[in-house]
Motif scaffolding. Structure first.
Motif, PDB file in Angstrom:
ATOM      1  N   LEU A 102       0.840  -1.214   0.000  1.00 30.18           N
ATOM      2  CA  LEU A 102       0.000   0.000   0.000  1.00 30.18           C
ATOM      3  C   LEU A 102       0.869   1.255   0.000  1.00 30.18           C
ATOM      4  O   LEU A 102       0.550   2.237  -0.682  1.00 30.18           O
ATOM      5  CB  LEU A 102      -0.945  -0.014   1.203  1.00 30.18           C
ATOM      6  CG  LEU A 102      -2.054  -1.060   1.161  1.00 30.18           C
ATOM      7  CD1 LEU A 102      -2.844  -1.051   2.471  1.00 30.18           C
ATOM      8  CD2 LEU A 102      -2.987  -0.831  -0.022  1.00 30.18           C
ATOM      9  N   LYS A 103       1.969   1.226   0.734  1.00 30.51           N
ATOM     10  CA  LYS A 103       2.882   2.367   0.739  1.00 30.51           C
ATOM     11  C   LYS A 103       3.425   2.617  -0.664  1.00 30.51           C
ATOM     12  O   LYS A 103       3.493   3.763  -1.119  1.00 30.51           O
ATOM     13  CB  LYS A 103       4.034   2.129   1.717  1.00 30.51           C
ATOM     14  CG  LYS A 103       5.033   3.272   1.741  1.00 30.51           C
ATOM     15  CD  LYS A 103       6.185   3.003   2.679  1.00 30.51           C
ATOM     16  CE  LYS A 103       7.131   4.202   2.712  1.00 30.51           C
ATOM     17  NZ  LYS A 103       8.222   3.985   3.667  1.00 30.51           N
TER      18      LYS A 103
ATOM     19  N   LEU B 195      -4.907  -6.655   7.485  1.00 28.69           N
ATOM     20  CA  LEU B 195      -5.372  -6.017   6.257  1.00 28.69           C
ATOM     21  C   LEU B 195      -4.821  -6.797   5.072  1.00 28.69           C
ATOM     22  O   LEU B 195      -3.605  -6.973   4.949  1.00 28.69           O
ATOM     23  CB  LEU B 195      -4.890  -4.567   6.233  1.00 28.69           C
ATOM     24  CG  LEU B 195      -5.494  -3.620   5.224  1.00 28.69           C
ATOM     25  CD1 LEU B 195      -7.007  -3.569   5.325  1.00 28.69           C
ATOM     26  CD2 LEU B 195      -4.928  -2.231   5.426  1.00 28.69           C
ATOM     27  N   TYR B 196      -5.720  -7.288   4.219  1.00 27.75           N
ATOM     28  CA  TYR B 196      -5.373  -8.044   3.027  1.00 27.75           C
ATOM     29  C   TYR B 196      -6.064  -7.415   1.826  1.00 27.75           C
ATOM     30  O   TYR B 196      -6.972  -6.589   1.989  1.00 27.75           O
ATOM     31  CB  TYR B 196      -5.823  -9.502   3.167  1.00 27.75           C
ATOM     32  CG  TYR B 196      -5.078 -10.276   4.218  1.00 27.75           C
ATOM     33  CD1 TYR B 196      -3.730 -10.586   4.045  1.00 27.75           C
ATOM     34  CD2 TYR B 196      -5.702 -10.712   5.379  1.00 27.75           C
ATOM     35  CE1 TYR B 196      -3.029 -11.308   5.010  1.00 27.75           C
ATOM     36  CE2 TYR B 196      -5.018 -11.436   6.344  1.00 27.75           C
ATOM     37  CZ  TYR B 196      -3.682 -11.736   6.141  1.00 27.75           C
ATOM     38  OH  TYR B 196      -2.988 -12.446   7.097  1.00 27.75           O
TER      39      TYR B 196
ATOM     40  N   TRP C 142      -9.087  -4.643   1.756  1.00 26.77           N
ATOM     41  CA  TRP C 142      -8.774  -3.343   1.166  1.00 26.77           C
ATOM     42  C   TRP C 142      -9.831  -2.965   0.124  1.00 26.77           C
ATOM     43  O   TRP C 142     -10.361  -1.853   0.148  1.00 26.77           O
ATOM     44  CB  TRP C 142      -7.375  -3.368   0.533  1.00 26.77           C
ATOM     45  CG  TRP C 142      -7.067  -2.116  -0.202  1.00 26.77           C
ATOM     46  CD1 TRP C 142      -7.092  -1.931  -1.556  1.00 26.77           C
ATOM     47  CD2 TRP C 142      -6.753  -0.844   0.360  1.00 26.77           C
ATOM     48  NE1 TRP C 142      -6.796  -0.632  -1.860  1.00 26.77           N
ATOM     49  CE2 TRP C 142      -6.578   0.052  -0.701  1.00 26.77           C
ATOM     50  CE3 TRP C 142      -6.595  -0.382   1.664  1.00 26.77           C
ATOM     51  CZ2 TRP C 142      -6.249   1.387  -0.512  1.00 26.77           C
ATOM     52  CZ3 TRP C 142      -6.269   0.947   1.859  1.00 26.77           C
ATOM     53  CH2 TRP C 142      -6.107   1.811   0.782  1.00 26.77           C
ATOM     54  N   GLN C 143     -10.128  -3.883  -0.777  1.00 28.81           N
ATOM     55  CA  GLN C 143     -11.097  -3.597  -1.842  1.00 28.81           C
ATOM     56  C   GLN C 143     -12.501  -3.383  -1.283  1.00 28.81           C
ATOM     57  O   GLN C 143     -13.215  -2.492  -1.729  1.00 28.81           O
ATOM     58  CB  GLN C 143     -11.111  -4.725  -2.883  1.00 28.81           C
ATOM     59  CG  GLN C 143      -9.881  -4.758  -3.742  1.00 28.81           C
ATOM     60  CD  GLN C 143      -9.640  -3.454  -4.490  1.00 28.81           C
ATOM     61  OE1 GLN C 143     -10.554  -2.815  -5.015  1.00 28.81           O
ATOM     62  NE2 GLN C 143      -8.400  -3.007  -4.507  1.00 28.81           N
TER      63      GLN C 143
ATOM     64  N   LYS D 216     -12.211   2.459  -2.083  1.00 29.46           N
ATOM     65  CA  LYS D 216     -13.106   3.470  -2.662  1.00 29.46           C
ATOM     66  C   LYS D 216     -12.804   4.879  -2.152  1.00 29.46           C
ATOM     67  O   LYS D 216     -12.968   5.845  -2.874  1.00 29.46           O
ATOM     68  CB  LYS D 216     -14.560   3.107  -2.391  1.00 29.46           C
ATOM     69  CG  LYS D 216     -14.921   3.032  -0.924  1.00 29.46           C
ATOM     70  CD  LYS D 216     -16.325   2.504  -0.713  1.00 29.46           C
ATOM     71  CE  LYS D 216     -16.563   2.244   0.758  1.00 29.46           C
ATOM     72  NZ  LYS D 216     -17.738   1.429   0.990  1.00 29.46           N
ATOM     73  N   TYR D 217     -12.344   5.007  -0.942  1.00 32.35           N
ATOM     74  CA  TYR D 217     -12.064   6.327  -0.392  1.00 32.35           C
ATOM     75  C   TYR D 217     -10.825   6.939  -1.031  1.00 32.35           C
ATOM     76  O   TYR D 217     -10.759   8.154  -1.201  1.00 32.35           O
ATOM     77  CB  TYR D 217     -11.875   6.247   1.130  1.00 32.35           C
ATOM     78  CG  TYR D 217     -13.127   5.837   1.843  1.00 32.35           C
ATOM     79  CD1 TYR D 217     -14.120   6.786   2.121  1.00 32.35           C
ATOM     80  CD2 TYR D 217     -13.354   4.532   2.220  1.00 32.35           C
ATOM     81  CE1 TYR D 217     -15.285   6.426   2.777  1.00 32.35           C
ATOM     82  CE2 TYR D 217     -14.518   4.150   2.871  1.00 32.35           C
ATOM     83  CZ  TYR D 217     -15.479   5.108   3.138  1.00 32.35           C
ATOM     84  OH  TYR D 217     -16.625   4.738   3.783  1.00 32.35           O
ATOM     85  N   PHE D 218      -9.869   6.119  -1.389  1.00 34.98           N
ATOM     86  CA  PHE D 218      -8.667   6.647  -2.007  1.00 34.98           C
ATOM     87  C   PHE D 218      -8.872   6.888  -3.490  1.00 34.98           C
ATOM     88  O   PHE D 218      -8.271   7.788  -4.064  1.00 34.98           O
ATOM     89  CB  PHE D 218      -7.477   5.709  -1.736  1.00 34.98           C
ATOM     90  CG  PHE D 218      -7.064   5.780  -0.292  1.00 34.98           C
ATOM     91  CD1 PHE D 218      -6.244   6.792   0.156  1.00 34.98           C
ATOM     92  CD2 PHE D 218      -7.540   4.861   0.620  1.00 34.98           C
ATOM     93  CE1 PHE D 218      -5.883   6.888   1.505  1.00 34.98           C
ATOM     94  CE2 PHE D 218      -7.188   4.937   1.953  1.00 34.98           C
ATOM     95  CZ  PHE D 218      -6.360   5.951   2.392  1.00 34.98           C
TER      96      PHE D 218
END
Length: 183
Positions: free
Chosen positions: A93-94, A163-164, A168-169, A174-176
């Motif tokens: 994610l980073k 968190l996988y 995440w999906q 959706k927020y990002f």
């Protein structure tokens, strides 16, 4: 009379079996997840974070530095096996540019620093919370826990557990996507 009492254990067993069957069916439909514990924080202003910086003792990690941004807060500890499991995905994610602020909870400073040096650091900053000061304010009951805070400082999502990609999906992506579209 004693004949009717013989049916009581059978009735209790059938009720328990029915409840077990119902929960299993809800889990199969994806409607029930025992890790999804409701939180009163969803839709409310995020509690203030003001913690010592794990990696720079003279600095502070403060939530006000993220005002106007969508970001994640990830509560973790080196003592937490699930935190080790989710760590590679946090690094991914980073790489995707997702801002993650870490809170190292109930941990040993030296062990946490060594962990991040060895495994990589997915966090923008890491607050050090050995006495649960922030964890109590955020209602944390275990690690890992991840919160999504929107640009107005409102908690929009929470996930208890690692968190996988699927989580995440379902909860956070959706927020990002909408935040990138607004830029």
């Amino acid at each position: 009379m004693s004949r009717n009492r013989a049916f009581i254990p059978l009735i209790i067993f059938l009720a328990m079996a029915g409840l077990f069957y119902f929960v299993l069916m809800q889990m199969n439909k994806g409607e029930y997840n025992p890790r999804d514990i409701p939180t009163e924080f969803i839709g409310r202003q995020a509690p203030v974070i003001d913690l010592p910086n794990l990696l720079a003792e003279n600095d502070r990690v403060q939530s006000r530095d993220y005002a106007g941004k969508v970001w994640l807060l990830n509560v973790w500890g080196t003592w937490c096996p699930e935190c080790w499991k989710e760590h590679p995905y946090l690094l991914e994610l980073k790489r995707q540019g997702i801002p993650i602020v870490g809170v190292d909870w109930r941990d040993d400073r030296a062990e946490a620093i060594a962990f991040l040096k060895q495994k990589g650091n997915p966090f923008i900053e890491v607050g050090f919370d050995p006495n649960s000061d922030a964890a109590i304010d955020w209602g944390v009951y275990g690690a890992p826990e991840t919160f999504l805070i929107d640009a107005q400082g409102i908690i929009r999502e929470k996930h208890a557990g690692a968190l996988y990609p699927q989580v995440w999906q379902e909860k956070f992506a959706k927020y990002f996507q909408s935040a990138k579209g607004a830029e």
